[in-house]
Motif scaffolding. Structure first.
Motif, mmCIF file in Angstrom:
data_model
loop_
_atom_site.group_PDB
_atom_site.id
_atom_site.type_symbol
_atom_site.label_atom_id
_atom_site.label_comp_id
_atom_site.label_asym_id
_atom_site.label_seq_id
_atom_site.Cartn_x
_atom_site.Cartn_y
_atom_site.Cartn_z
ATOM 1 N N GLN A 1 0.836 -1.205 0.000
ATOM 2 C CA GLN A 1 0.000 0.000 0.000
ATOM 3 C C GLN A 1 0.862 1.241 0.000
ATOM 4 N N SER A 2 0.408 2.239 -0.740
ATOM 5 C CA SER A 2 1.035 3.554 -0.763
ATOM 6 C C SER A 2 -0.076 4.590 -0.717
ATOM 7 N N GLY A 3 -0.236 5.236 0.424
ATOM 8 C CA GLY A 3 -1.321 6.206 0.579
ATOM 9 C C GLY A 3 -2.668 5.540 0.385
ATOM 10 N N ASN A 4 -3.481 6.098 -0.513
ATOM 11 C CA ASN A 4 -4.803 5.518 -0.745
ATOM 12 C C ASN A 4 -4.806 4.536 -1.912
ATOM 13 N N ARG A 5 -3.625 4.081 -2.313
ATOM 14 C CA ARG A 5 -3.520 3.058 -3.360
ATOM 15 C C ARG A 5 -3.147 1.729 -2.712
ATOM 16 N N LEU A 6 -4.028 0.767 -2.856
ATOM 17 C CA LEU A 6 -3.808 -0.572 -2.337
ATOM 18 C C LEU A 6 -3.506 -1.491 -3.519
ATOM 19 N N TYR A 7 -2.397 -2.216 -3.434
ATOM 20 C CA TYR A 7 -1.956 -3.056 -4.547
ATOM 21 C C TYR A 7 -2.129 -4.529 -4.183
ATOM 22 N N LEU A 8 -2.914 -5.191 -4.987
ATOM 23 C CA LEU A 8 -3.234 -6.605 -4.792
ATOM 24 C C LEU A 8 -2.414 -7.418 -5.790
ATOM 25 N N HIS A 9 -1.437 -8.181 -5.285
ATOM 26 C CA HIS A 9 -0.561 -9.006 -6.121
ATOM 27 C C HIS A 9 -1.074 -10.441 -6.069
ATOM 28 N N LEU A 10 -1.165 -11.068 -7.252
ATOM 29 C CA LEU A 10 -1.830 -12.369 -7.343
ATOM 30 C C LEU A 10 -0.907 -13.429 -7.947
ATOM 31 N N PRO A 11 -0.076 -14.085 -7.117
ATOM 32 C CA PRO A 11 0.758 -15.177 -7.629
ATOM 33 C C PRO A 11 -0.076 -16.318 -8.210
ATOM 34 N N ALA A 12 -1.257 -16.580 -7.623
ATOM 35 C CA ALA A 12 -2.179 -17.602 -8.140
ATOM 36 C C ALA A 12 -3.395 -16.874 -8.720
ATOM 37 N N TRP A 13 -3.667 -17.102 -9.975
ATOM 38 C CA TRP A 13 -4.753 -16.380 -10.641
ATOM 39 C C TRP A 13 -6.089 -17.093 -10.385
ATOM 40 N N PRO A 14 -7.055 -16.405 -9.745
ATOM 41 C CA PRO A 14 -8.345 -17.043 -9.450
ATOM 42 C C PRO A 14 -9.261 -17.064 -10.666
ATOM 43 N N LEU A 15 -10.288 -17.903 -10.598
ATOM 44 C CA LEU A 15 -11.267 -17.990 -11.679
ATOM 45 C C LEU A 15 -12.401 -16.995 -11.452
ATOM 46 N N LYS A 16 -12.405 -15.936 -12.193
ATOM 47 C CA LYS A 16 -13.496 -14.967 -12.334
ATOM 48 C C LYS A 16 -13.755 -14.096 -11.106
ATOM 49 N N HIS A 17 -13.800 -14.672 -9.911
ATOM 50 C CA HIS A 17 -14.177 -13.867 -8.748
ATOM 51 C C HIS A 17 -13.103 -13.941 -7.668
ATOM 52 N N LEU A 18 -12.875 -12.792 -7.037
ATOM 53 C CA LEU A 18 -11.954 -12.727 -5.923
ATOM 54 C C LEU A 18 -12.607 -11.886 -4.830
ATOM 55 N N HIS A 19 -12.701 -12.457 -3.625
ATOM 56 C CA HIS A 19 -13.405 -11.820 -2.518
ATOM 57 C C HIS A 19 -12.391 -11.164 -1.572
ATOM 58 N N LEU A 20 -12.584 -9.882 -1.324
ATOM 59 C CA LEU A 20 -11.658 -9.103 -0.497
ATOM 60 C C LEU A 20 -12.357 -8.694 0.793
ATOM 61 N N PRO A 21 -11.993 -9.312 1.911
ATOM 62 C CA PRO A 21 -12.665 -8.989 3.176
ATOM 63 C C PRO A 21 -12.373 -7.554 3.624
ATOM 64 N N GLY A 22 -13.399 -6.923 4.163
ATOM 65 C CA GLY A 22 -13.239 -5.617 4.791
ATOM 66 C C GLY A 22 -13.133 -4.439 3.855
ATOM 67 N N LEU A 23 -13.305 -4.648 2.558
ATOM 68 C CA LEU A 23 -13.117 -3.544 1.614
ATOM 69 C C LEU A 23 -14.421 -3.017 1.023
ATOM 70 N N ALA A 24 -15.552 -3.588 1.387
ATOM 71 C CA ALA A 24 -16.832 -3.061 0.899
ATOM 72 C C ALA A 24 -16.976 -1.607 1.342
#
Length: 425
Positions: A338-361
């Motif tokens: 994270q840098s300021g208000n930019r959150l970077y999501l790095h994905l070593p394993a690529w999910p199928l279609k959907h990825l659920h991020l807790p606490g970010l709604a």
């Protein structure tokens, strides 16, 4: 190289550039590069000085091009670089008034000056490595690491006080004759020799006197500005006495610091990029080593590896430089920086279609793949139970943000999604 744990010094102001420049280049080059059998070859094979000097007589770094090396470092996404001014064998890559065992005396070239000037020209911060060991100096006592440990030399009278003065003299040369040096990497403390033998506090005081803004690592056996885990990857922020410390993971391409011709155990570029991100996600840096050949050039595998990393960093630099750990809960098989208000999501394993991020709604304003700026759509889960639908993902806990991803994994070493959080840009 080896590791020594010390406590960090309070150096917040001086370390600002270090924490904003998460990726660096280490360069191990010296007489051992001609042997091409690891930088510890003289100790491992218990060579006499006469045997080892066959490399001195053949030392001709005609392909050592500091300007090209600096361009390679910058194009690989690195922001600083460190060169072995003197390694354990005592051979110096600079001109010293205190020794003739130098590149200047052997070839007429001051490789430290070439390196420092080239790195500065490319806008990189400059660091120098200096070994506390010296198997060439006549006053360095013969110990467990010394090539002459099993000879009569172990009984010879030697004077570590004179050797300490020699070290201080060479450090004075390095820190007064090459302009600003940003980082000094000492190597290393061990059971037979520690702070008393090195005169560590006096040495550190001299460094601070000569260059007040320099950063010093932890291997004098006394507190330093940052700690240096070597050849292992921390999986969490490093702490001492409950306080987080600055750190730099030190890694090789293939397990050897110096050029090792027959060592082909190279790390894959994708693994190295992941290690860089893991370091940043845990609040640390990564310094990646190259060992030029006996003629001073990078071998093809090293060049290819750095080129591949550079292709990734060209598109993803802001997810590492100036970034650090995030307090958000990381989903499985992913890494956050994270840098300021930019959150970077790095994905070593690529999910199928959907990825659920807790606490970010309710926390994300926009999402995009970083490499091409293409939008990633998302929606929020309300946590309510819904009638089963074979064509829809199951409901998630309240507060979950769900990303809808393309089926095809992006063709980059490590895909990154940039999430713009609510708050000022």
């Amino acid at each position: 190289m080896t590791d020594a744990s010390t406590e960090p010094a309070d150096s917040t102001v001086r370390t600002g550039w270090f924490e904003a420049s998460r990726f660096g280049l280490f360069v191990h080059f010296g007489l051992y590069s001609l042997a091409a059998r690891h930088e510890w070859v003289r100790s491992r094979e218990a060579m006499s000085q006469q045997e080892y000097d066959r490399y001195l007589h053949r030392f001709d770094p005609d392909l050592f091009d500091a300007r090209q090396l600096a361009r390679t470092a910058r194009e690989s996404g690195m922001r600083y670089a460190v060169l072995t001014a003197k390694h354990h064998d005592g051979f110096c890559l600079f001109g010293s008034a205190l020794s003739e065992y130098t590149s200047m005396h052997a070839t007429g070239r001051d490789l430290v000056r070439e390196f420092v000037d080239a790195m500065r020209a490319e806008g990189l911060r400059v660091g120098l490595y200096y070994s506390l060991l010296d198997w060439h100096h006549p006053d360095f006592t013969v110990d467990e690491h010394h090539p002459l440990r099993d000879t009569e030399a172990r009984r010879e009278p030697r004077d570590m006080a004179r050797y300490r003065e020699y070290m201080k003299g060479q450090i004075r040369e390095l820190l007064t004759e090459y302009g600003r040096i940003d980082l000094l990497f000492f190597d290393f403390t061990y059971p037979e020799k520690g702070p008393e033998e090195w005169g560590s506090r006096q040495l550190r005081d001299l460094v601070r006197e000569l260059q007040p803004d320099i950063l010093v690592n932890d291997r004098l056996g006394i507190p330093g500005d940052y700690v240096t885990p070597e050849q292992y990857q921390p999986d969490r922020p490093l702490e001492r006495d409950g306080e987080r410390v600055r750190w730099e993971a030190c890694h090789t391409l293939n397990g050897s610091w110096g050029y090792d011709r027959d060592n082909h155990d190279y790390k894959d570029p994708a693994l190295l990029v992941r290690m860089l991100v893991e370091s940043v996600a845990c609040g640390g840096n990564l310094i990646l080593n190259v060992g030029p050949t006996g003629r001073g050039a990078l071998d093809p595998r090293a060049r290819d590896t750095l080129r591949a990393i550079g292709e990734w960093t060209e598109l993803h630099a802001r997810s590492v430089h100036g970034a650090g750990p995030s307090a958000f809960e990381t989903p499985a098989n992913a890494l956050y920086t994270q840098s300021g208000n930019r959150l970077y999501l790095h994905l070593p394993a690529w999910p199928l279609k959907h990825l659920h991020l807790p606490g970010l709604a309710g926390r994300v304003r926009y999402a995009q793949l970083l490499h091409d700026g293409s939008e990633i759509r998302f929606h929020e889960m309300d946590g309510a139970r819904h009638e089963h639908n074979n064509l829809a993902p199951p409901s998630q806990p309240a507060g979950t943000l769900t990303l809808t991803l393309p089926v095809a994994r992006p063709d980059v070493l490590l895909p990154v999604i940039e999430l713009v959080l609510d708050g000022e840009e």
